[in-house]
Scaffold this motif. Structure first.
Motif, short mmCIF file in Angstrom:
data_model
loop_
_atom_site.label_atom_id
_atom_site.label_comp_id
_atom_site.label_asym_id
_atom_site.label_seq_id
_atom_site.Cartn_x
_atom_site.Cartn_y
_atom_site.Cartn_z
N LEU A 194 0.82 -1.20 0.00
CA LEU A 194 0.00 0.00 0.00
C LEU A 194 0.86 1.26 0.00
N ASP A 197 -3.33 7.06 3.18
CA ASP A 197 -3.43 5.60 3.23
C ASP A 197 -4.86 5.08 3.34
N SER A 198 -5.70 5.75 4.14
CA SER A 198 -7.01 5.16 4.36
C SER A 198 -7.87 5.27 3.11
N TYR A 237 -6.63 2.70 0.72
CA TYR A 237 -7.08 1.39 1.16
C TYR A 237 -8.50 1.10 0.67
N LYS A 277 -9.71 -1.72 -1.97
CA LYS A 277 -10.71 -2.70 -1.56
C LYS A 277 -11.75 -2.89 -2.66
N LYS A 281 -5.46 -9.15 -3.69
CA LYS A 281 -4.81 -8.90 -2.40
C LYS A 281 -4.01 -10.14 -2.07
N GLY A 309 -1.83 -5.77 3.44
CA GLY A 309 -1.24 -4.57 2.82
C GLY A 309 -0.48 -4.83 1.53
#
Ligand code: ADP
Ligand code: MG
Length: 396
Positions: free
Chosen positions: A331, A348-349, A352, A356, A366, A370
């Motif tokens: 990530l 980062d969030s 993320y 997803k 995935k 991470g």
């Protein structure tokens, strides 16, 4: 009687076991779920064989009549009105009524609901039906389903409702999915629902929501996950297919195809079909031409996804950043490439969340906590990159 000969390299969904390679375990599992009157969800990426698995299985269960709702036929729009769904439902119902003549009576019930003649339903006379379709609601779908259930029971048959590509239900405005599933659960003792979903994440969301809303005491969705073939299986699939076609193929070619198509049956069948055709008709053969043809399909699908999403640019950048990182990265590596290469300032969030979604759609894999990668098969890699590049070029 005329019978098609056995053929593995057909690029349409299979309906008979003789054309369907392996998957014995999954067929038995699905049969078991149906016989116990549970619900089933067949999950897996595009072209892994979900539609084929369900069709082959049902073909071997003559005591069941099937109503198919093919939501894969919905187009590339973000949302659809209830009317579009009603149309698909009536198409499925009409096919059912024509196929199982014992159910003929149900056409009267549908016709009454809509205020048209039963023949208009059987012949799908849209000229007459269309104007009435606006009145057609979830309750009507439920009522017709109950009628089909009871008439199937009277004829000593079970009813299977197969909703193909169920994640597309999310695109339909006005259809109450929870009410439909629960109505079947509560009133249609004789009916089993099977759904398939390519977008595994979204499908799970729907199933969880339905299961939580009002638990199906006793019944539940049994998940059957279709995986890629491993190397041995892929090789066997190709060898057997070429043998059927009566064609000798060098080991290196088989090895290369196994490597490039990463055990995805849809690609293997496409490759086998094109390759056999070229050999039989003495055309020059180039495996890269098949890869390109396949990549085009992926590119189209990803472009469709981008045009329906709220952050297409960022999704495209993620794909290209992963590619820049050698097709895989963590990530924070992806974040750094994105921020420097595309002058983004992404945290980062947020990244993320975007990842997803890409994972739910199968565009990114995935591989660990991470850790992310592009799909292994070459058509997907090429198609995704092509689509992402074009997007950034067109929308600078
Ligand atoms: P999905 O519904 O998961 O997208 P399909 O059932 O449409 O997948 O299959 C995609 C393609 O791959 C079709 O051409 C189908 O004939 C072929 N295919 C999938 N699984 C198999 C299998 N086990 N044996 C032979 N062909 C298969
Ligand atoms: Mg399918």
């Amino acid at each position: 009687m005329f019978r098609w000969r056995k053929i593995l390299f057909d690029t349409r969904p299979k309906t008979e076991r003789k054309d369907f390679f392996d998957r014995e375990r999954e067929i038995e599992e699905l049969k078991d779920v149906i016989r116990h009157k549970d619900f089933a969800a067949v999950l897996g990426i595009r072209r892994i064989g979900k539609t084929s698995l369900v069709k082959v299985t049902l073909n071997e269960l003559p005591d069941y009549a099937t109503l198919t709702l093919n939501l894969g036929r919905l187009g590339s729009k973000k949302s659809y009105p209830m009317e579009t769904f009603s149309k698909l439902f009536l198409e499925g119902a009409a096919e059912f009524l024509r196929k199982y003549t014992f159910a003929g009576k149900v056409s009267k019930i549908i016709a009454n609901r809509l205020g048209v003649n039963p023949e208009d339903i059987l012949e799908l006379n849209w000229l007459k039906i269309s104007v009435k379709l606006r009145e057609f609601k979830t309750e009507d779908v439920n009522e017709i389903t109950r009628a089909l259930d009871s008439i199937a029971r009277d004829n000593k048959k079970g009813l299977v409702i197969f909703i193909d590509e169920v994640q597309n239900l999310k695109k339909v405005n006005g259809f109450d999915t929870g009410s439909f599933f629960h109505d079947v659960y509560e009133w249609c003792e004789n009916t089993v629902i099977i759904v398939s979903g390519s977008v595994v994440g979204v499908t799970e969301e729907i199933l969880n929501q339905v299961e939580e809303e009002k638990p199906f005491y006793g019944r539940k969705f049994f998940r059957i996950k279709l995986e890629r073939f491993d190397e041995t299986k892929s090789e066997e699939f190709l060898r057997r297919g070429f043998e059927e076609e009566g064609i000798k193929v060098r080991e290196e070619i088989i090895g290369e195809a196994v490597r490039l198509f990463d055990g995805i049956p849809g690609w293997l069948a496409l490759f086998g079909r094109s390759y056999s055709y070229s050999v039989k008709h003495s055309h020059p053969i180039d495996i890269r031409v098949v890869v390109k043809e396949a990549a085009k399909q992926v590119s189209k699908e990803f472009t469709r996804f981008l045009s329906n999403s709220n952050s297409p640019r960022r999704y495209a950048e993620i794909i290209l950043s992963l590619s820049r990182l050698g097709n895989k990265g963590t990530l924070s590596e992806i974040r750094d490439v994105m921020n420097s290469l595309y002058k983004e300032n992404i945290g980062d969030s947020r990244l993320y969340e975007l990842l997803k979604t890409l994972v739910a759609y199968g565009f990114v894999i995935k591989t660990g906590e991470g850790k992310y990668s592009l799909p292994i098969d070459l058509p997907s890699r090429l198609g995704l990159k092509h689509s992402a590049k074009m997007w950034l070029k067109r929308m600078p």
